[in-house]
Design a protein around this motif. Sequence first.
Motif, PDB file in Angstrom:
ATOM      1  N   LEU A   1     -25.645 -34.684  12.964  1.00  0.00           N
ATOM      2  CA  LEU A   1     -27.118 -34.735  12.965  1.00  0.00           C
ATOM      3  C   LEU A   1     -27.696 -33.767  14.000  1.00  0.00           C
ATOM      4  CD1 LEU A   1     -27.829 -38.580  12.679  1.00  0.00           C
ATOM      5  CD2 LEU A   1     -28.021 -36.863  10.890  1.00  0.00           C
ATOM      6  N   GLU A   2     -27.120 -33.771  15.197  1.00  0.00           N
ATOM      7  CA  GLU A   2     -27.633 -32.898  16.261  1.00  0.00           C
ATOM      8  C   GLU A   2     -27.511 -31.423  15.872  1.00  0.00           C
ATOM      9  OE1 GLU A   2     -26.766 -35.591  20.251  1.00  0.00           O
ATOM     10  OE2 GLU A   2     -25.241 -34.195  19.545  1.00  0.00           O
ATOM     11  N   GLU A   3     -26.360 -31.060  15.308  1.00  0.00           N
ATOM     12  CA  GLU A   3     -26.167 -29.654  14.929  1.00  0.00           C
ATOM     13  C   GLU A   3     -27.082 -29.267  13.779  1.00  0.00           C
ATOM     14  OE1 GLU A   3     -24.649 -27.295  16.522  1.00  0.00           O
ATOM     15  OE2 GLU A   3     -24.068 -28.743  18.061  1.00  0.00           O
TER      16      GLU A   3
ATOM     17  N   TYR B   1     -29.878 -26.343  14.127  1.00  0.00           N
ATOM     18  CA  TYR B   1     -29.794 -25.192  13.210  1.00  0.00           C
ATOM     19  C   TYR B   1     -31.166 -24.828  12.639  1.00  0.00           C
ATOM     20  CZ  TYR B   1     -29.310 -23.879   8.201  1.00  0.00           C
ATOM     21  OH  TYR B   1     -29.487 -23.362   6.943  1.00  0.00           O
ATOM     22  N   ARG B   2     -31.945 -25.837  12.256  1.00  0.00           N
ATOM     23  CA  ARG B   2     -33.280 -25.551  11.707  1.00  0.00           C
ATOM     24  C   ARG B   2     -34.249 -26.595  12.246  1.00  0.00           C
ATOM     25  NH1 ARG B   2     -32.813 -24.490   5.294  1.00  0.00           N
ATOM     26  NH2 ARG B   2     -33.661 -26.599   5.329  1.00  0.00           N
ATOM     27  N   PRO B   3     -34.683 -26.457  13.497  1.00  0.00           N
ATOM     28  CA  PRO B   3     -35.473 -27.509  14.128  1.00  0.00           C
ATOM     29  C   PRO B   3     -36.771 -27.844  13.380  1.00  0.00           C
ATOM     30  CG  PRO B   3     -34.838 -25.820  15.717  1.00  0.00           C
ATOM     31  CD  PRO B   3     -34.438 -25.317  14.391  1.00  0.00           C
ATOM     32  N   GLU B   4     -37.389 -26.842  12.764  1.00  0.00           N
ATOM     33  CA  GLU B   4     -38.669 -27.099  12.078  1.00  0.00           C
ATOM     34  C   GLU B   4     -38.461 -27.837  10.763  1.00  0.00           C
ATOM     35  OE1 GLU B   4     -41.443 -26.609  13.616  1.00  0.00           O
ATOM     36  OE2 GLU B   4     -40.274 -25.773  15.268  1.00  0.00           O
TER      37      GLU B   4
ATOM     38  N   LEU C   1     -33.569 -40.524  13.708  1.00  0.00           N
ATOM     39  CA  LEU C   1     -33.653 -39.066  13.858  1.00  0.00           C
ATOM     40  C   LEU C   1     -34.413 -38.414  12.704  1.00  0.00           C
ATOM     41  CD1 LEU C   1     -31.514 -39.789  16.046  1.00  0.00           C
ATOM     42  CD2 LEU C   1     -30.505 -37.553  15.597  1.00  0.00           C
ATOM     43  N   SER C   2     -34.302 -38.968  11.506  1.00  0.00           N
ATOM     44  CA  SER C   2     -35.050 -38.377  10.384  1.00  0.00           C
ATOM     45  C   SER C   2     -36.553 -38.578  10.605  1.00  0.00           C
ATOM     46  CB  SER C   2     -34.607 -38.968   9.042  1.00  0.00           C
ATOM     47  OG  SER C   2     -34.959 -40.322   8.958  1.00  0.00           O
TER      48      SER C   2
END
Length: 268
Positions: free
Chosen positions: A103-105, A109-112, A160-161
């Motif tokens: 999940l963190e990676e 990878y695409r924070p937005e 997190l979602s």
Amino acid sequence: MAHVLVTGSAGYVGSHVLALLKRAGHHPVVFDNLTRGFAELVQPHAVPFVRGNLADRALLRPVLHDYQIDAILHFAALAFVGESTEVPDRYYRSNTANGLTLLEEAIAYRPETPPALVFSSTCAAYGTPTQLPIRETTARCRISPYGRCKLSMEWMVADLSHQHHFGAVILRYFNAAGADPPIPSAIQAAEAGSPFFIHGDDFDTPDGTAIRDLVHVRDLAAAPIDALDDLIAGGETTDLNFGTGVGHSVRQVVHCIERMRRGAVGVR
Ligand SMILES: NC(=O)c1ccc[n+]([C@@H]2O[C@H](COP(=O)([O-])OP(=O)(O)OC[C@H]3O[C@@H](n4cnc5c(N)ncnc54)[C@H](O)[C@@H]3O)[C@@H](O)[C@H]2O)c1
């Protein structure tokens, strides 16, 4: 059509998903360390295959970038209730800690717009059922370490979602059965006239053997792809149980196969 990272797709369920994903026009990338999976289940699909451990951030990061991953179908796990009671730490490492790394990676990878996620959870997250059929709202009771580490992952996915605004579907599968081609081991044993052993006949059930909600693996494999398509179409984050709602005991299944063998039950 999406570029989809499929973790654990050299395993039983994930390998069935690969064929359906390709047929649906998606572009799967396999990520599996082969500790419990088989390269020969992946090879026929002619898709990119990254052999690696989910704990390996340095490997995971470029995979997400290089294949421009839009979505993740997460199957990789250790998945035996009995084993989880013997080595719970290994189960939390595999099914919870590695899940958090993924999940963190994915978010980094695409924070937005992090990739959409379909997480394979399990009916074991309910423990010993307090109500039948087991519904999404059913209370949880006496959960095994396997169920607990999957449940912990469910909570992380939900939190997190929400925080990072990506779509996620949690699917709690019941018991996958069968094979493709469909020659389950009990039928093989009947065909060969060789012994077939039932493991456990002292359960608190009418015939003493475990009662399971059995779903053919091909039907089960369609569910994460439907969930993926729904997320791509803008569907909302949700969690769903995936079973038939009907249980059969192991002995019932074996008796049915015996009747088929005698020709008393036909197969259409
Ligand atoms: N089979 C079922 O009846 C069933 C029921 C409910 C839920 N599930 C869930 O579905 C998923 C798939 O189950 P399955 O029966 O196909 O299991 P499986 O053991 O056949 O497949 C799991 C795959 O994950 C891989 N893997 C494990 N740890 C890994 C790691 N750290 N890094 C990379 N790859 C790793 C293994 O090599 C294997 O190929 C699991 O998450 C399981 O909890 C399965």
